[in-house]
Design a protein around this motif. Structure first.
Motif, PDB file in Angstrom:
ATOM      1  N   TYR A  76       0.816  -1.158  -0.058  1.00 36.73           N
ATOM      2  CA  TYR A  76       0.068   0.027  -0.073  1.00 36.73           C
ATOM      3  C   TYR A  76       0.859   1.175  -0.115  1.00 36.73           C
ATOM      4  CZ  TYR A  76       0.737   0.323   5.097  1.00 36.73           C
ATOM      5  OH  TYR A  76       1.173   0.441   6.309  1.00 36.73           O
ATOM      6  N   CYS A  79       2.575   2.809   3.212  1.00 34.50           N
ATOM      7  CA  CYS A  79       3.588   2.170   3.885  1.00 34.50           C
ATOM      8  C   CYS A  79       4.685   2.967   4.096  1.00 34.50           C
ATOM      9  CB  CYS A  79       3.675   0.699   3.171  1.00 34.50           C
ATOM     10  SG  CYS A  79       4.995  -0.437   4.163  1.00 34.50           S
ATOM     11  N   VAL A  82       8.444  -0.973   4.414  1.00 30.87           N
ATOM     12  CA  VAL A  82       8.832  -2.321   3.609  1.00 30.87           C
ATOM     13  C   VAL A  82       8.111  -2.030   2.253  1.00 30.87           C
ATOM     14  CG1 VAL A  82       8.285  -4.696   3.406  1.00 30.87           C
ATOM     15  CG2 VAL A  82       8.456  -3.611   5.662  1.00 30.87           C
ATOM     16  N   CYS A  83       6.993  -1.516   1.872  1.00 26.66           N
ATOM     17  CA  CYS A  83       6.692  -1.457   0.612  1.00 26.66           C
ATOM     18  C   CYS A  83       7.560  -0.794  -0.492  1.00 26.66           C
ATOM     19  CB  CYS A  83       5.151  -1.240   0.426  1.00 26.66           C
ATOM     20  SG  CYS A  83       4.009  -2.246   1.314  1.00 26.66           S
ATOM     21  N   HIS A 169       0.634  -6.817   6.435  1.00 27.10           N
ATOM     22  CA  HIS A 169       0.586  -7.488   5.158  1.00 27.10           C
ATOM     23  C   HIS A 169       1.777  -8.471   5.083  1.00 27.10           C
ATOM     24  CE1 HIS A 169       3.178  -5.253   2.706  1.00 27.10           C
ATOM     25  NE2 HIS A 169       2.742  -4.174   3.496  1.00 27.10           N
TER      26      HIS A 169
HETATM   27 NI    NI Z   1       4.091  -2.389   3.613  1.00 33.04          NI
END
Ligand code: NI
Length: 207
Positions: A76, A79, A82-83, A169
Motif C-alpha cells: 500500500y 506504507c 517495507v513496501c 501484510h
Molecule cells: Ni508495507
C-alpha cells in the motif's frame, strides 16, 4: 503523523506472527492443501484470477498479462518502510536486466488498501519506481479476491477514524510464469542482484 514511524515495526512483527500461525494452522477447504515447502506455502496453491483497476482507471484481469512474466508485489502506498523498499528493490533488479528481458516482464504493484489507494493515488505513487510498473487497486471485494488467490494476509491496524492507519501484510515478491504459474516467492531479504538473477534464469528457460 505522530507515532506512525514508531509503530512501523509493530505490524511487521504481527504480520510475521500471523503468517507463521497461518502456515501452521490446520487447513479447512479442500482447495487449500496447505503443505509447506521450507516454511512457505505450496506454490501450486498460489496465483490465479483477479479483476482489478489499473492506475489509469481501466479494469484489467490476470488474463491481460498472459504471455508475459509477472513480478507482483502486494502492499500500500502509505506504507512507511517495507513496501517502498521492496518496490525499490524490484526497480533495481529490473534495471539490471537487458531490454529484451524487461520487455518479457510485467511488474505489478497491487494495493491491499483500496480505501486510500485510488487509481489516482496509485498513478502518482508508481512514478517513483520503474517506468514499467503498473499499479492495481479496485473495490475492497476485488482486492480481497486477488489477495486470497495469492494467499496473502492483510489487515488494517490502529484504524481510529483518521487516515494515518497502518496495514499488516505478508511481504513476498511473486514471480509468475507467462502461463500464470508461480515460479518463485522472494522474501524481503532477496537482494536486487538475486532478484535479477532469478528473473533472468526464468526468462532464459522460457520457450
Ligand atoms: Ni508495507
Amino acid at each position: 503523523m505522530r507515532g506512525r514511524y514508531f509503530l512501523a515495526g509493530v505490524p511487521l512483527v504481527v504480520a510475521g506472527a500471523v503468517f507463521v500461525a497461518w502456515l501452521a494452522a490446520p487447513n479447512s477447504g479442500p482447495e487449500t492443501p496447505l503443505e509447506t515447502r521450507a516454511g512457505w506455502p505450496e506454490r501450486a496453491d498460489i496465483g490465479g484470477g483477479f479483476e482489478l483497476v489499473d492506475h489509469t482507471g481501466r479494469t484489467v484481469t490476470d488474463r491481460d498479462f498472459l504471455g508475459r512474466f509477472r513480478l507482483i508485489y502486494f502492499g500500500y502506498t502509505s506504507c512507511p518502510d517495507v513496501c517502498p523498499t521492496t518496490l525499490q528493490r524490484m526497480t533495481l533488479a529490473l534495471n539490471r536486466l537487458n531490454g529484451d528481458e524487461v520487455r518479457q516482464l510485467q511488474p505489478l504493484f497491487i494495493s491491499i488498501d483500496p480505501e486510500r489507494d485510488t487509481p489516482e493515488v496509485m498513478a502518482s505513487y508508481v512514478e517513483n519506481f520503474h517506468p514499467r510498473l503498473i499499479g492495481l487497486t479496485g473495490s475492497p471485494e476485488q482486492v480481497a479476491k486477488a489477495a486470497k488467490a495469492y494467499r496473502l494476509y492483510y489487515s488494517a491496524v490502529e484504524k481510529e477514524g483518521d487516515d494515518h492507519y497502518l496495514m499488516d501484510h505478508t511481504s513476498f515478491v511473486y514471480l509468475i510464469s507467462p502461463d500464470g504459474d508461480l515460479l518463485e516467492l522472494m522474501p524481503d531479504e532477496t537482494t536486487p542482484v538475486e532478484m535479477a538473477a532469478t528473473i533472468r534464469e526464468a526468462v532464459a528457460r522460457a520457450p
